[in-house]
Design a protein around this motif. Structure first.
Motif, PDB file in Angstrom:
ATOM      1  N   LYS A  55      44.403  13.551  41.707  1.00  0.00           N
ATOM      2  CA  LYS A  55      43.268  14.239  42.325  1.00  0.00           C
ATOM      3  C   LYS A  55      42.781  13.488  43.567  1.00  0.00           C
ATOM      4  O   LYS A  55      42.427  14.084  44.575  1.00  0.00           O
ATOM      5  CB  LYS A  55      42.135  14.335  41.288  1.00  0.00           C
ATOM      6  CG  LYS A  55      41.191  15.494  41.483  1.00  0.00           C
ATOM      7  CD  LYS A  55      40.292  15.563  40.270  1.00  0.00           C
ATOM      8  CE  LYS A  55      39.019  16.304  40.588  1.00  0.00           C
ATOM      9  NZ  LYS A  55      38.076  16.251  39.486  1.00  0.00           N
ATOM     10  N   LEU A 150      53.276  27.585  38.694  1.00  0.00           N
ATOM     11  CA  LEU A 150      52.987  26.592  39.732  1.00  0.00           C
ATOM     12  C   LEU A 150      53.049  27.222  41.113  1.00  0.00           C
ATOM     13  O   LEU A 150      52.381  26.787  42.048  1.00  0.00           O
ATOM     14  CB  LEU A 150      53.986  25.425  39.659  1.00  0.00           C
ATOM     15  CG  LEU A 150      53.744  24.336  40.697  1.00  0.00           C
ATOM     16  CD1 LEU A 150      52.497  23.525  40.360  1.00  0.00           C
ATOM     17  CD2 LEU A 150      54.925  23.410  40.833  1.00  0.00           C
ATOM     18  N   LEU A 151      53.848  28.290  41.224  1.00  0.00           N
ATOM     19  CA  LEU A 151      54.052  28.898  42.536  1.00  0.00           C
ATOM     20  C   LEU A 151      53.098  30.075  42.739  1.00  0.00           C
ATOM     21  O   LEU A 151      52.940  30.895  41.832  1.00  0.00           O
ATOM     22  CB  LEU A 151      55.493  29.418  42.654  1.00  0.00           C
ATOM     23  CG  LEU A 151      56.593  28.395  42.379  1.00  0.00           C
ATOM     24  CD1 LEU A 151      57.943  29.088  42.338  1.00  0.00           C
ATOM     25  CD2 LEU A 151      56.579  27.312  43.445  1.00  0.00           C
ATOM     26  N   THR A 152      52.515  30.178  43.917  1.00  0.00           N
ATOM     27  CA  THR A 152      51.660  31.351  44.171  1.00  0.00           C
ATOM     28  C   THR A 152      52.507  32.623  44.173  1.00  0.00           C
ATOM     29  O   THR A 152      52.012  33.694  43.844  1.00  0.00           O
ATOM     30  CB  THR A 152      50.926  31.227  45.523  1.00  0.00           C
ATOM     31  OG1 THR A 152      51.875  31.090  46.582  1.00  0.00           O
ATOM     32  CG2 THR A 152      49.971  30.046  45.530  1.00  0.00           C
ATOM     33  N   ALA A 181      48.541  24.896  38.488  1.00  0.00           N
ATOM     34  CA  ALA A 181      47.893  24.302  39.668  1.00  0.00           C
ATOM     35  C   ALA A 181      47.227  25.319  40.608  1.00  0.00           C
ATOM     36  O   ALA A 181      46.110  25.073  41.067  1.00  0.00           O
ATOM     37  CB  ALA A 181      48.893  23.453  40.424  1.00  0.00           C
ATOM     38  N   PRO A 182      47.866  26.447  40.936  1.00  0.00           N
ATOM     39  CA  PRO A 182      47.202  27.352  41.885  1.00  0.00           C
ATOM     40  C   PRO A 182      46.226  28.337  41.241  1.00  0.00           C
ATOM     41  O   PRO A 182      45.594  29.127  41.946  1.00  0.00           O
ATOM     42  CB  PRO A 182      48.383  28.116  42.503  1.00  0.00           C
ATOM     43  CG  PRO A 182      49.416  28.149  41.431  1.00  0.00           C
ATOM     44  CD  PRO A 182      49.224  26.919  40.596  1.00  0.00           C
ATOM     45  N   PHE A 187      40.645  33.933  40.098  1.00  0.00           N
ATOM     46  CA  PHE A 187      41.868  34.680  39.838  1.00  0.00           C
ATOM     47  C   PHE A 187      41.926  35.135  38.377  1.00  0.00           C
ATOM     48  O   PHE A 187      42.267  36.284  38.079  1.00  0.00           O
ATOM     49  CB  PHE A 187      43.096  33.828  40.175  1.00  0.00           C
ATOM     50  CG  PHE A 187      44.395  34.478  39.815  1.00  0.00           C
ATOM     51  CD1 PHE A 187      44.919  35.491  40.604  1.00  0.00           C
ATOM     52  CD2 PHE A 187      45.086  34.108  38.676  1.00  0.00           C
ATOM     53  CE1 PHE A 187      46.109  36.117  40.264  1.00  0.00           C
ATOM     54  CE2 PHE A 187      46.274  34.723  38.321  1.00  0.00           C
ATOM     55  CZ  PHE A 187      46.789  35.734  39.119  1.00  0.00           C
ATOM     56  N   GLN A 190      39.809  38.037  38.008  1.00  0.00           N
ATOM     57  CA  GLN A 190      40.398  39.232  38.649  1.00  0.00           C
ATOM     58  C   GLN A 190      41.414  39.931  37.745  1.00  0.00           C
ATOM     59  O   GLN A 190      41.495  41.147  37.709  1.00  0.00           O
ATOM     60  CB  GLN A 190      41.119  38.824  39.945  1.00  0.00           C
ATOM     61  CG  GLN A 190      40.217  38.681  41.162  1.00  0.00           C
ATOM     62  CD  GLN A 190      40.956  37.969  42.309  1.00  0.00           C
ATOM     63  OE1 GLN A 190      42.159  37.761  42.262  1.00  0.00           O
ATOM     64  NE2 GLN A 190      40.211  37.607  43.328  1.00  0.00           N
TER      65      GLN A 190
ATOM     66  N   GLU B  39      45.118  19.587  47.892  1.00  0.00           N
ATOM     67  CA  GLU B  39      43.736  19.158  48.180  1.00  0.00           C
ATOM     68  C   GLU B  39      43.685  18.231  49.393  1.00  0.00           C
ATOM     69  O   GLU B  39      42.787  18.322  50.231  1.00  0.00           O
ATOM     70  CB  GLU B  39      43.132  18.456  46.971  1.00  0.00           C
ATOM     71  CG  GLU B  39      42.797  19.426  45.852  1.00  0.00           C
ATOM     72  CD  GLU B  39      42.391  18.722  44.577  1.00  0.00           C
ATOM     73  OE1 GLU B  39      42.156  17.501  44.606  1.00  0.00           O
ATOM     74  OE2 GLU B  39      42.314  19.397  43.540  1.00  0.00           O
ATOM     75  N   LEU B  64      49.447  30.477  52.222  1.00  0.00           N
ATOM     76  CA  LEU B  64      48.647  30.055  51.071  1.00  0.00           C
ATOM     77  C   LEU B  64      48.954  28.604  50.703  1.00  0.00           C
ATOM     78  O   LEU B  64      48.069  27.845  50.343  1.00  0.00           O
ATOM     79  CB  LEU B  64      48.975  30.932  49.861  1.00  0.00           C
ATOM     80  CG  LEU B  64      48.050  32.059  49.491  1.00  0.00           C
ATOM     81  CD1 LEU B  64      48.622  32.805  48.283  1.00  0.00           C
ATOM     82  CD2 LEU B  64      46.647  31.602  49.195  1.00  0.00           C
ATOM     83  N   GLY B  66      50.296  26.871  48.195  1.00  0.00           N
ATOM     84  CA  GLY B  66      49.767  26.331  46.937  1.00  0.00           C
ATOM     85  C   GLY B  66      48.251  26.308  46.913  1.00  0.00           C
ATOM     86  O   GLY B  66      47.653  25.442  46.284  1.00  0.00           O
ATOM     87  N   ASN B  67      47.636  27.249  47.606  1.00  0.00           N
ATOM     88  CA  ASN B  67      46.170  27.392  47.690  1.00  0.00           C
ATOM     89  C   ASN B  67      45.502  26.335  48.577  1.00  0.00           C
ATOM     90  O   ASN B  67      44.264  26.223  48.560  1.00  0.00           O
ATOM     91  CB  ASN B  67      45.502  27.358  46.311  1.00  0.00           C
ATOM     92  CG  ASN B  67      45.660  28.662  45.580  1.00  0.00           C
ATOM     93  OD1 ASN B  67      46.023  29.678  46.178  1.00  0.00           O
ATOM     94  ND2 ASN B  67      45.412  28.646  44.289  1.00  0.00           N
ATOM     95  N   LEU B  70      42.687  27.658  50.810  1.00  0.00           N
ATOM     96  CA  LEU B  70      41.509  28.361  50.265  1.00  0.00           C
ATOM     97  C   LEU B  70      40.172  27.642  50.510  1.00  0.00           C
ATOM     98  O   LEU B  70      39.165  28.293  50.770  1.00  0.00           O
ATOM     99  CB  LEU B  70      41.680  28.630  48.763  1.00  0.00           C
ATOM    100  CG  LEU B  70      42.799  29.593  48.356  1.00  0.00           C
ATOM    101  CD1 LEU B  70      42.692  29.935  46.868  1.00  0.00           C
ATOM    102  CD2 LEU B  70      42.804  30.863  49.187  1.00  0.00           C
ATOM    103  N   GLY B 212      42.702  34.212  47.448  1.00  0.00           N
ATOM    104  CA  GLY B 212      44.115  34.552  47.244  1.00  0.00           C
ATOM    105  C   GLY B 212      44.256  35.897  46.545  1.00  0.00           C
ATOM    106  O   GLY B 212      43.498  36.202  45.635  1.00  0.00           O
TER     107      GLY B 212
END
Lengths: 212, 235
Positions: A55, A150-152, A181-182, A187, A190, B39, B64, B66-67, B70, B212
């Motif tokens: 992180k 893991l993949l968008t 992760a994403p 989401f 949604q 990040e 995107l 991996g975001n 955002l 996203g």
């Protein structure tokens, strides 16, 4: 075991010293230490440190992989002792990485957390098609479905899994949980998932409370 | 219209070529490796955005990723970002082309001129990265990491060729069968540089945030930053 033992185990996991992890876990079990304590204070504490470093940007993918591998070595030793005697599992959980995604480190850690919290896991592996999630629930009677990505680019399949459960008439009889992760709370909301948590430990605790 | 361009260095050879065609502009390139850490990447991009003054817009050559994009915030200057998941889609020229290749083939890895060089350097067993991991964590761990990051995904690796110098020699340098070569398309990057094209980019204004969508058409959108607060009040 004293604090020095757990410090050595934590260091062995974060440094990827698999032989030391193997030895330390066996030694502790032989001395009668609970597998749950070794898991919580040693293996998972180490992963918590790695997660913090990740992180903060002080470690990268190689360090996470190295620690996860060492964690799995320890887990393989502890796993037979993590069963809850004659107690029934709290619930059956079907879990898998969604279609078009081969990443399973996070999913495996979630599986580990769930087992350590008394859940029975049916792990479908990676690249799992929506129909396979539904089929596994029908066959096992599981009340919880956990899916990760893991993949968008593969997140589109979360929606398809939710839809597949609706079409099978099973949407109201399972808790659908998402992670990876994403994946974000927005989401999850949604796609009308029931549970999202950002990490495996918090998720296992959340699920435990939800089913209590 | 004045602008600042911030891009992942994966796009460097292509943007250099396109900017030569349209008049040279400076580009701030950020390391490819930052994409491993969304990040951190977001923080790096935001710090460049925050120091930017006296331009009409900021063009971000990121998707995107991996975001990573955002959390970005516009503090006055509109920010345009590519409407793609990642660089592979951008270099193939469309999300539809990417989808066609990606679906059912999650084992595929994609290379291009800049990525190929990075991989040679970054992933080979003779690389400084391998040596670094090996010295710090032992050869066994280094082998494991490389097998997970590199060997796990099947060859042939799909090489996106865009007609630039250096591609042929890169392809020849690999053993036969390593690369499956496809023709890419710089159209999407070109349109982004021309601007004012909602199909290829999404514009973030002050008081908005990125959200996203994760499909293969819209990919991402923007909403008012107060959206969540308003929603909570309604509930």
């Amino acid at each position: 075991m004293d604090q020095a033992f757990y410090e050595e185990l934590i260091l062995s996991v974060t440094r990827g010293k698999v032989k030391d992890v193997d030895r330390l876990c066996r030694e502790a079990l032989e001395k009668g230490v609970s597998a749950f304590k070794i898991l919580d204070d040693g293996l998972l504490a180490a992963m918590q440190i790695v997660a913090e470093r990740w992180k903060n940007g002080t470690v990268f993918i190689p360090e996470v992989l190295i620690a996860a591998r060492a964690l799995n070595v320890g887990l393989a030793i502890l796993e037979p002792y993590l069963v809850l005697g004659n107690q029934k599992p709290k619930a059956k959980v079907v879990l898998g990485t969604v279609k078009d995604d081969l990443h399973d480190i996070g999913k495996n850690i979630v599986g580990l957390m769930l087992k350590s919290h008394g859940f029975e896991c049916i792990d479908l592996g990676v690249d799992v098609a929506p129909a396979k999630f539904v089929q596994a629930v029908k066959e096992s009677g599981a009340k919880v479905v956990c899916m990760s990505a893991l993949l968008t680019t593969s997140m589109i399949h979360f929606t398809e899994v939710v839809q597949a459960f609706k079409e099978a008439g099973l949407r109201d009889s399972v808790l659908i949980c998402v992670g990876g992760a994403p994946v974000t709370a927005t989401f999850a909301s949604q796609i009308e998932a029931d549970i999202f948590e950002p990490d495996a430990v918090t998720f296992a605790e959340h699920l435990e409370r939800r089913l209590a | 219209m004045s602008r600042r361009i911030i891009a992942c260095e994966v796009f460097k050879p292509y943007l250099d070529k396109l900017l030569e065609e349209s008049g040279v502009e400076a580009v701030d390139y950020l390391e490819i490796r930052q994409h491993d850490h969304p990040e951190l990447l977001a923080r790096s991009i935001q710090s460049i955005i925050d120091e930017t003054k006296d331009v009409d817009e900021i063009l971000l050559f990121y998707g995107l990723c991996g975001n990573a994009i955002l959390p970005l915030v516009s503090k006055g200057i509109p920010i345009k970002v590519l409407r793609v998941h990642d660089c592979a889609a951008a270099l193939m020229g469309s999300n539809a082309a990417y989808r066609k290749r990606f679906e059912g083939n999650p084992h595929k890895r994609y290379h291009c001129l800049s990525y190929g060089e990075r991989d040679d350097e970054y992933f080979a067993r003779t690389s400084p990265e391998y040596r670094k991991i090996s010295e710090e964590y032992g050869e066994d761990n280094a082998d494991y990491v490389f097998s997970m990051l590199y060997d796990k995904f099947s060859t042939p690796v799909t090489y996106i060729k865009l007609g630039l110098d250096g591609e042929e020699s890169q392809i020849r340098r690999k053993e036969e069968g390593y690369y499956s070569v496809i023709e890419g398309d710089l159209g999407l990057l070109r349109r982004m540089l021309k601007g004012d094209d909602d199909h290829v980019c999404v514009t973030l204004h002050p008081h908005e945030k990125f959200v996203g969508i994760y499909d293969y058409e819209e990919i991402l959108t923007t909403v008012n930053r107060n959206h969540d607060r308003e929603k909570t009040r309604e509930e």
